[in-house]
Design a protein around this motif. Structure first.
Motif, mmCIF file in Angstrom:
data_model
loop_
_atom_site.group_PDB
_atom_site.id
_atom_site.type_symbol
_atom_site.label_atom_id
_atom_site.label_comp_id
_atom_site.label_asym_id
_atom_site.label_seq_id
_atom_site.Cartn_x
_atom_site.Cartn_y
_atom_site.Cartn_z
ATOM 1 N N ILE A 178 -9.671 -11.529 11.290
ATOM 2 C CA ILE A 178 -10.133 -10.788 10.021
ATOM 3 C C ILE A 178 -8.824 -10.188 9.586
ATOM 4 N N ILE A 179 -8.469 -10.360 8.300
ATOM 5 C CA ILE A 179 -7.374 -9.698 7.793
ATOM 6 C C ILE A 179 -8.046 -8.851 6.656
ATOM 7 N N SER A 180 -6.936 -7.347 6.862
ATOM 8 C CA SER A 180 -7.567 -6.261 5.915
ATOM 9 C C SER A 180 -6.240 -5.955 5.135
ATOM 10 N N LEU A 181 -6.594 -6.022 3.776
ATOM 11 C CA LEU A 181 -5.186 -5.588 2.929
ATOM 12 C C LEU A 181 -4.999 -4.040 3.099
ATOM 13 N N GLY A 182 -3.852 -3.737 3.254
ATOM 14 C CA GLY A 182 -3.826 -2.298 3.682
ATOM 15 C C GLY A 182 -2.244 -1.860 3.735
ATOM 16 N N HIS A 183 -2.041 -0.609 3.566
ATOM 17 C CA HIS A 183 -0.831 -0.051 3.426
ATOM 18 C C HIS A 183 0.364 -1.105 2.670
ATOM 19 N N SER A 184 -0.337 -1.271 1.685
ATOM 20 C CA SER A 184 0.463 -2.361 0.578
ATOM 21 C C SER A 184 0.482 -1.685 -0.748
ATOM 22 N N ASN A 185 1.604 -2.336 -1.286
ATOM 23 C CA ASN A 185 2.011 -1.895 -2.737
ATOM 24 C C ASN A 185 1.511 -3.192 -3.685
ATOM 25 N N ALA A 186 0.815 -3.873 -3.371
ATOM 26 C CA ALA A 186 0.313 -5.267 -4.111
ATOM 27 C C ALA A 186 -0.074 -4.571 -5.617
ATOM 28 N N ASN A 187 0.248 -5.468 -6.389
ATOM 29 C CA ASN A 187 -0.396 -5.086 -7.927
ATOM 30 C C ASN A 187 -1.792 -5.749 -7.944
ATOM 31 N N PHE A 188 -2.761 -5.694 -9.107
ATOM 32 C CA PHE A 188 -3.685 -6.181 -9.035
ATOM 33 C C PHE A 188 -3.922 -7.679 -8.797
#
Length: 365
Positions: free
Chosen positions: A180-190
């Motif tokens: 399972i991948i969790s998007l986090g500690h990230s500066n991704a834009n929308f």
């Protein structure tokens, strides 16, 4: 056969009064209306599921990766009503990761409520590292991921990463191997976050913390999670990591896609993650807010008392919703026939009374 007679039960998303619950071989056999009703006010809930916790009872797992540590952590969490959890590792050296993985591999034959590992890093964005150590953060290579999963032998269940910094082949390999991948500690834009969810990334780590924020001309990761039909998200509901008013908004928008984690740490004076308790929270030596000091039950109470979240919804956020994410909702996370008899009994004030793991009572003291 074990029977709980005349008790309120949370099942199928609502509370049913005056029920009788039969347990056999560690599983729920039957839930029916009680014959004898004497108005006892006790409520039976599913055992809590915490998919992100670092330690308990004075043991931070990454600082003391041993069989003794994970046993102590398991025992303490069971006493708190957490009958399933992923032990979390923050960004660290490959050596520490390998030590921790080795312990969990050896322990899994004896594991009770520990389901495996959640690796929070090191493949995150240094711009949104929070309390993570910058020197250990790096981009993943496909070869490294292959070696990591091979060495993990199925113990690595979840990974937090910053998708904007990783190659698509890395993300796809993890997804193909049921991590399972969790998007986090990230500066991704929308747009980047939405693309990541569309690619198959299932969830989001501690929503609003350590990520691009919502701004009126830059919607950020929270807006992408809100707007996506499938993306889930965890939240730390201690009122410190995220204001309760923001939790209210997230719950109204995301509904069953939102779940609770404690992100709990424990006092630690060694290694790169030295957590110190200050005024009901944990901070690093430089004052940076780190993990929480919460239990899952207190997290539920905060949702109900401070966030205008109904008790049934708050219970699901700590049980059924995370169970669905890890695809174990037929086994844990709800009190249904044939589910494991992992149960928490509370009184009217939501105070812990008893805990049962596979039908066996856990001693609370």
């Amino acid at each position: 056969m074990q029977t709980f007679d005349d008790i309120d039960v949370f099942t199928n998303g609502q509370i049913y009064e005056h029920q009788s619950v039969e347990i056999q071989n560690g599983k729920i056999q039957r839930i029916t209306d009680a014959i004898n009703k004497d108005s006892k006010k006790a409520l039976l809930l599913p055992g809590f599921i915490d998919l992100q916790i670092y330690g308990a009872a004075g043991r931070l797992f990454s600082a003391e990766p041993s069989l003794e540590s994970i046993r102590i952590i398991e025992d303490q969490l069971l006493r708190e009503g957490t009958t399933s959890f992923l032990i979390c590792l923050a960004t660290n050296t490959p050596e520490v990761f390998n030590q921790c993985i080795s312990v969990i591999k050896e322990y899994r034959k004896d594991a009770r409520n520990c389901l495996g590992l959640h690796l929070e890093g090191p493949f995150i964005n240094p711009e949104k590292r929070g309390a993570h150590v910058k020197e250990y953060i790096r981009k993943a290579s496909l070869d490294e991921i292959k070696q990591l999963l091979d060495f993990g032998e199925g113990t690595i269940k979840m990974m937090t990463l910053a998708p904007e910094l990783q190659d698509d082949e890395v993300i796809q390999y993890l997804l193909d191997h049921d991590v399972i991948i969790s998007l986090g500690h990230s500066n991704a834009n929308f747009e980047q976050a939405t693309q990541a969810y569309n690619q198959g990334i299932q969830t989001t780590t501690h929503l609003f913390n350590a990520m691009s924020p919502i701004q009126h001309r830059a919607p950020g990761i929270p807006s992408a999670a809100f707007n996506h039909p499938k993306a889930m998200a965890s939240m730390i509901t201690d009122g410190l990591h995220v204001d309760f008013e923001v939790v209210k908004i997230a719950a109204k928008v995301m509904k069953e896609r939102l779940f609770i984690i404690t992100d709990a740490v424990t006092e630690c004076n060694s290694g790169p993650y030295q957590h110190h308790a200050v005024d009901g929270k944990f901070v690093m030596p430089d004052g940076t807010l780190s993990g929480s000091a919460m239990t899952m039950l207190q997290s539920i109470k905060n949702c109900v008392e401070h966030c205008d979240i109904s008790l049934p919804e708050a219970i699901n956020m700590a049980t059924l919703n995370p169970a669905k994410l890890i695809k174990k909702e037929n086994e844990i996370g709800q009190l249904n026939v044939n589910a494991q008899a992992n149960m928490v009994m509370v009184n009217e004030k939501l105070e812990l009374q008893q805990v049962f793991f596979k039908g066996e009572e856990i001693k609370l003291n």
